[in-house]
Design a protein around this motif. Structure first.
Motif, PDB file in Angstrom:
ATOM      1  N   ASN A  90       0.831  -1.199   0.000  1.00 36.43           N
ATOM      2  CA  ASN A  90       0.000   0.000   0.000  1.00 36.43           C
ATOM      3  C   ASN A  90       0.869   1.254   0.000  1.00 36.43           C
ATOM      4  O   ASN A  90       1.918   1.300   0.651  1.00 36.43           O
ATOM      5  CB  ASN A  90      -0.927   0.027   1.213  1.00 36.43           C
ATOM      6  N   ALA A  91       0.418   2.279  -0.730  1.00 34.07           N
ATOM      7  CA  ALA A  91       1.132   3.541  -0.815  1.00 34.07           C
ATOM      8  C   ALA A  91       0.255   4.656  -0.283  1.00 34.07           C
ATOM      9  O   ALA A  91      -0.959   4.664  -0.511  1.00 34.07           O
ATOM     10  CB  ALA A  91       1.518   3.836  -2.256  1.00 34.07           C
ATOM     11  N   VAL A  92       0.881   5.596   0.427  1.00 37.11           N
ATOM     12  CA  VAL A  92       0.164   6.739   0.984  1.00 37.11           C
ATOM     13  C   VAL A  92       0.948   7.999   0.647  1.00 37.11           C
ATOM     14  O   VAL A  92       2.151   8.077   0.898  1.00 37.11           O
ATOM     15  CB  VAL A  92       0.004   6.612   2.520  1.00 37.11           C
ATOM     16  N   LEU A  93       0.242   8.971   0.082  1.00 37.44           N
ATOM     17  CA  LEU A  93       0.826  10.278  -0.195  1.00 37.44           C
ATOM     18  C   LEU A  93       0.276  11.251   0.837  1.00 37.44           C
ATOM     19  O   LEU A  93      -0.941  11.418   0.947  1.00 37.44           O
ATOM     20  CB  LEU A  93       0.460  10.743  -1.608  1.00 37.44           C
ATOM     21  N   THR A  94       1.176  11.873   1.611  1.00 41.95           N
ATOM     22  CA  THR A  94       0.751  12.869   2.594  1.00 41.95           C
ATOM     23  C   THR A  94       1.374  14.214   2.256  1.00 41.95           C
ATOM     24  O   THR A  94       2.466  14.292   1.685  1.00 41.95           O
ATOM     25  CB  THR A  94       1.152  12.467   4.033  1.00 41.95           C
ATOM     26  N   TYR A  95       0.644  15.257   2.613  1.00 39.71           N
ATOM     27  CA  TYR A  95       1.118  16.619   2.402  1.00 39.71           C
ATOM     28  C   TYR A  95       0.613  17.473   3.552  1.00 39.71           C
ATOM     29  O   TYR A  95      -0.591  17.501   3.825  1.00 39.71           O
ATOM     30  CB  TYR A  95       0.601  17.154   1.062  1.00 39.71           C
ATOM     31  N   LYS A  96       1.546  18.102   4.231  1.00 44.44           N
ATOM     32  CA  LYS A  96       1.222  18.922   5.401  1.00 44.44           C
ATOM     33  C   LYS A  96       0.408  18.143   6.425  1.00 44.44           C
ATOM     34  O   LYS A  96      -0.567  18.623   6.984  1.00 44.44           O
ATOM     35  CB  LYS A  96       0.498  20.209   4.992  1.00 44.44           C
ATOM     36  N   GLY A  97       0.800  16.897   6.637  1.00 47.57           N
ATOM     37  CA  GLY A  97       0.168  16.057   7.645  1.00 47.57           C
ATOM     38  C   GLY A  97      -1.168  15.453   7.259  1.00 47.57           C
ATOM     39  O   GLY A  97      -1.779  14.741   8.047  1.00 47.57           O
ATOM     40  N   LYS A  98      -1.640  15.715   6.054  1.00 53.32           N
ATOM     41  CA  LYS A  98      -2.926  15.181   5.616  1.00 53.32           C
ATOM     42  C   LYS A  98      -2.721  14.183   4.485  1.00 53.32           C
ATOM     43  O   LYS A  98      -1.893  14.395   3.603  1.00 53.32           O
ATOM     44  CB  LYS A  98      -3.853  16.299   5.133  1.00 53.32           C
TER      45      LYS A  98
END
Length: 121
Positions: A90-98
């Motif tokens: 599984n891959a997760v993209l986060t930006y500024k904690g979201k």
């Protein structure tokens, strides 16, 4: 990819004197700037390289980390982070904690699209 020729200040001054042009024109030629492209620019670059100038390239890059558990983290200059689990895929993209995107069992061919999305945040 951008490129330029790095010179010392003495080499730079020599080029200005030899070609009888302004420092701005020499700087533009060494930076491959379009508005300064002509036969003199090519001669300036050629002489700069002959006298010890170094051709340099500027490339974009991100840090990639593989931790001891086999997880992949890619850190982008804008603060985005891609985390891919080796165990689950599984891959997760986060930006500024979201969380901005999640992909279950990501395929290798899909990673570049996720990277592009991360760069554009």
């Amino acid at each position: 990819m951008k490129r330029y020729i790095e010179t010392t200040s003495d080499q730079f001054d020599f080029l200005v004197e030899v070609f009888g042009v302004s420092p701005r024109k020499v700087r533009g030629a060494l930076r491959f700037e379009a508005q300064y492209e002509n036969s003199t620019s090519a001669k300036i670059r050629n002489l700069a390289l002959q006298r010890g100038g170094k051709l340099k390239y500027v490339v974009e890059g991100e840090d990639a980390i593989f931790d001891s558990d086999g997880n992949y983290l890619q850190l982008f200059d804008n603060g985005a982070v891609i985390a891919i689990s080796k165990v689950t895929g599984n891959a997760v993209l986060t930006y500024k904690g979201k969380i901005r995107a999640e992909v279950e069992k990501i395929r290798f061919s899909e990673i570049s699209a996720l990277q592009k999305a991360a760069r554009e945040l």
